[in-house]
Design a protein around this motif. Structure first.
Motif, PDB file in Angstrom:
ATOM      1  N   ALA A  89      16.036  35.742 -51.983  1.00  0.00           N
ATOM      2  CA  ALA A  89      16.621  35.189 -50.755  1.00  0.00           C
ATOM      3  C   ALA A  89      16.473  36.191 -49.599  1.00  0.00           C
ATOM      4  N   ILE A  90      16.594  37.485 -49.909  1.00  0.00           N
ATOM      5  CA  ILE A  90      16.436  38.496 -48.850  1.00  0.00           C
ATOM      6  C   ILE A  90      14.960  38.569 -48.419  1.00  0.00           C
ATOM      7  N   ALA A  91      14.058  38.349 -49.355  1.00  0.00           N
ATOM      8  CA  ALA A  91      12.632  38.266 -48.974  1.00  0.00           C
ATOM      9  C   ALA A  91      12.439  37.126 -47.974  1.00  0.00           C
ATOM     10  N   ASP A  92      13.116  36.012 -48.203  1.00  0.00           N
ATOM     11  CA  ASP A  92      13.015  34.885 -47.251  1.00  0.00           C
ATOM     12  C   ASP A  92      13.539  35.289 -45.874  1.00  0.00           C
ATOM     13  N   VAL A  93      14.646  36.035 -45.861  1.00  0.00           N
ATOM     14  CA  VAL A  93      15.195  36.499 -44.574  1.00  0.00           C
ATOM     15  C   VAL A  93      14.183  37.422 -43.884  1.00  0.00           C
ATOM     16  N   LEU A  94      13.556  38.302 -44.654  1.00  0.00           N
ATOM     17  CA  LEU A  94      12.574  39.236 -44.077  1.00  0.00           C
ATOM     18  C   LEU A  94      11.383  38.479 -43.485  1.00  0.00           C
ATOM     19  N   ARG A  95      10.974  37.425 -44.181  1.00  0.00           N
ATOM     20  CA  ARG A  95       9.844  36.599 -43.677  1.00  0.00           C
ATOM     21  C   ARG A  95      10.249  35.853 -42.412  1.00  0.00           C
ATOM     22  N   GLU A  96      11.411  35.226 -42.505  1.00  0.00           N
ATOM     23  CA  GLU A  96      11.904  34.406 -41.392  1.00  0.00           C
ATOM     24  C   GLU A  96      12.009  35.239 -40.100  1.00  0.00           C
ATOM     25  N   PHE A 143       9.463  40.361 -40.530  1.00  0.00           N
ATOM     26  CA  PHE A 143       9.242  41.720 -41.041  1.00  0.00           C
ATOM     27  C   PHE A 143       8.070  41.770 -42.028  1.00  0.00           C
ATOM     28  N   ILE A 144       7.880  40.672 -42.756  1.00  0.00           N
ATOM     29  CA  ILE A 144       6.845  40.696 -43.799  1.00  0.00           C
ATOM     30  C   ILE A 144       5.990  39.425 -43.694  1.00  0.00           C
ATOM     31  N   ARG A 145       4.723  39.552 -44.192  1.00  0.00           N
ATOM     32  CA  ARG A 145       3.831  38.402 -44.201  1.00  0.00           C
ATOM     33  C   ARG A 145       3.341  38.206 -45.631  1.00  0.00           C
ATOM     34  N   SER A 149       5.916  37.902 -54.105  1.00  0.00           N
ATOM     35  CA  SER A 149       5.202  39.180 -54.092  1.00  0.00           C
ATOM     36  C   SER A 149       6.026  40.264 -53.400  1.00  0.00           C
ATOM     37  N   ALA A 150       6.904  39.892 -52.478  1.00  0.00           N
ATOM     38  CA  ALA A 150       7.780  40.914 -51.857  1.00  0.00           C
ATOM     39  C   ALA A 150       8.710  41.522 -52.905  1.00  0.00           C
ATOM     40  N   GLY A 184       8.050  45.513 -54.806  1.00  0.00           N
ATOM     41  CA  GLY A 184       9.088  46.502 -54.475  1.00  0.00           C
ATOM     42  C   GLY A 184       9.467  46.510 -53.001  1.00  0.00           C
ATOM     43  N   VAL A 185       8.916  45.569 -52.226  1.00  0.00           N
ATOM     44  CA  VAL A 185       9.229  45.567 -50.791  1.00  0.00           C
ATOM     45  C   VAL A 185      10.712  45.265 -50.574  1.00  0.00           C
ATOM     46  N   THR A 186      11.232  44.282 -51.287  1.00  0.00           N
ATOM     47  CA  THR A 186      12.656  43.977 -51.059  1.00  0.00           C
ATOM     48  C   THR A 186      13.533  45.149 -51.486  1.00  0.00           C
ATOM     49  N   SER A 187      13.107  45.909 -52.496  1.00  0.00           N
ATOM     50  CA  SER A 187      13.929  47.053 -52.933  1.00  0.00           C
ATOM     51  C   SER A 187      13.976  48.152 -51.881  1.00  0.00           C
TER      52      SER A 187
END
Ligand code: GLY
Ligand code: MN
Ligand code: MN
Length: 439
Positions: free
Chosen positions: A299-306, A309-311, A316-317, A321-324
């Motif tokens: 869910a935090i990966a979704d926030v980062l995308r939204e 911050f990330i593409r 895969s985030a 280890g990107v979310t970590s």
């Protein structure tokens, strides 16, 4: 609305007696002896560190200021409190026991910790205590089978304990409101901290843990406990992780605020708040806590995308280890008599260990939720220079928008933390309920 404590306490005590009976039977003991403890002394000094009562002691009665005292329980008998009330004109002696719990104990008042020891039953004793000079003469054994059994069952809060935890949350919410007002008034971290203490009507030593009061970039230091005395040139953001105590029970609350005019950071807080509430809604029987932690990473990966911050995909985030790097701690922990309560990893009432998922070394809770448990739900999203520098050296760095990351570094980070009770039905969010009530 809580029933009066006096009406809830007898069932709480009965539950503790039943648990103690079984724990003593498992360990082959006749008596359970629990020392409140004594404050540790400072090295080469005549001063003590603040007194913190043994959590096992506070479980039986709401006495947090009783150094040297003991509880002695023998199955089938009324529990005994050996209460130390020194004749001392240097200090304020602990108050004579009073209130709804007193009639449920045989109370022997003595004048010193040494005299207290003489009042304890002899026999095969399970002694739960931390070593200290004042209890010379008692063999401390902290038997593992007894501790395992008691710790396991401590996870399930009685209605009495929940009432105290609601009150700890209410005090915490009141103090958080005062802290937010101090932030908006342009106070320093130190000034905000003083506003928090005043509203809680608790001194630092009474809080369940050292408060974290971080302005701007300081929100990125997970355990920031510094308290700048001078306000920064600009107030952009504010992260406060601070709790309150009630009769030995803790609340653990984090809020993050954006200053007026910082709409981008406010939007990120709003997304994290929505995610946090969706996790809190999953505090239901049968929910595996580590699975909830892994779900939070997605869910935090979704926030980062939204928020640009990330593409990359959420999957895969998480895997790379990107979310970590942005969320480098656990989703939460059990809470009660201790802010990080016992038995978060325990397999069953006989002990054992449920390991953390690989790659998540800081998760403090690996159990499956059941009614009566209270856990924190505290996702975070931070801009931590050290972790971002490591991320920049990885191939996945190409799919991170570093300009956006850099634009948010001055805000430090976000954590939102509630204490949530698992029930037979919908979760009870002690923290949100407390904020929803007027002071
Ligand atoms: N305040 C400590 C924690 O959130 O776990
Ligand atoms: Mn916490
Ligand atoms: Mn906290």
């Amino acid at each position: 609305m809580n029933a009066p404590l006096a009406s809830l306490y007898p069932a709480h005590l009965a539950a503790l007696r039943t648990r103690a009976d079984r724990a003593l039977e498992l360990g082959g003991f006749d008596h359970l002896l629990i020392a409140a403890g004594t404050p540790p002394g400072k090295f080469l000094d005549d001063q003590d560190y603040p007194f913190v009562a043994n959590p096992h002691f506070k479980h039986w009665l709401p006495l947090t200021d009783a150094p040297g005292s003991w509880i002695a329980y023998t199955p089938g008998m009324k529990p005994k409190l050996v209460f130390v009330q020194p004749r001392d004109y240097w200090h304020v002696a602990p108050q004579t026991p009073h209130g709804y719990w007193v009639e449920h104990f045989d109370i022997a008042t003595v004048r010193s910790a040494g005299e207290a020891v003489a009042q304890l039953p002899k026999g095969r004793n399970a002694v739960i205590a931390t070593a200290c000079p004042a209890i010379d003469g008692v063999t401390i054994n902290n038997p593992q089978p007894v501790l395992d059994y008691l710790h396991w069952h401590r996870s399930y809060k009685t209605p009495y304990e929940l009432a105290l935890m609601r009150e700890a949350s209410r005090i915490g919410a009141r103090a958080h409101r005062a802290a937010e007002a101090a932030f908006r008034a342009g106070e320093s971290e130190f000034g905000i901290h003083l506003a928090y203490l005043a509203a809680a009507r608790q001194i630092d030593a009474e809080l369940p843990y050292a408060s974290i009061v971080g302005l701007n970039e300081h929100g990125a230091v997970l355990h920031y406990m510094h308290f700048d005395r001078t306000p920064p040139a600009e107030h952009r953001s504010f992260l406060i992780d601070a709790g309150a105590s009630c009769a030995g029970y803790a609340s653990d609350i984090t809020r993050t605020y954006a200053a007026a005019g910082h709409g981008g950071f406010q939007a990120l807080i709003d997304s994290m708040d929505a995610a946090q509430q969706s996790f809190a809604a999953k505090v239901r029987p049968g929910q595996s806590y580590p699975e909830l932690h892994l779900h939070a990473h997605h869910a935090i990966a979704d926030v980062l995308r939204e928020h640009g911050f990330i593409r990359m995909s959420a999957g895969s985030a998480v895997e790379s280890g990107v979310t970590s790097a942005f969320f480098p701690h656990g989703l939460g922990h059990s809470i009660g008599l201790q802010v990080h309560d016992v038995a978060g990893f325990q397999q069953d009432e006989r002990g054992g260990n449920i390991p953390r998922p690989d790659g998540h070394p800081y998760l403090r809770m690996t159990r499956t939720l059941e009614p009566g448990m209270v856990v924190t739900i505290e996702p975070g999203l931070y801009f931590i220079d050290m972790l971002l520098a490591e991320l920049r050296d990885k191939p996945v760095a190409a799919d991170i928008d570093w300009a956006t990351v850099d634009a948010f570094r001055p805000y430090g980070g976000i954590r939102i933390e509630d204490d949530v009770a698992c029930t037979d039905g919908a979760p009870e969010n002690l923290t949100r309920d407390a904020f929803a009530r007027p002071d």
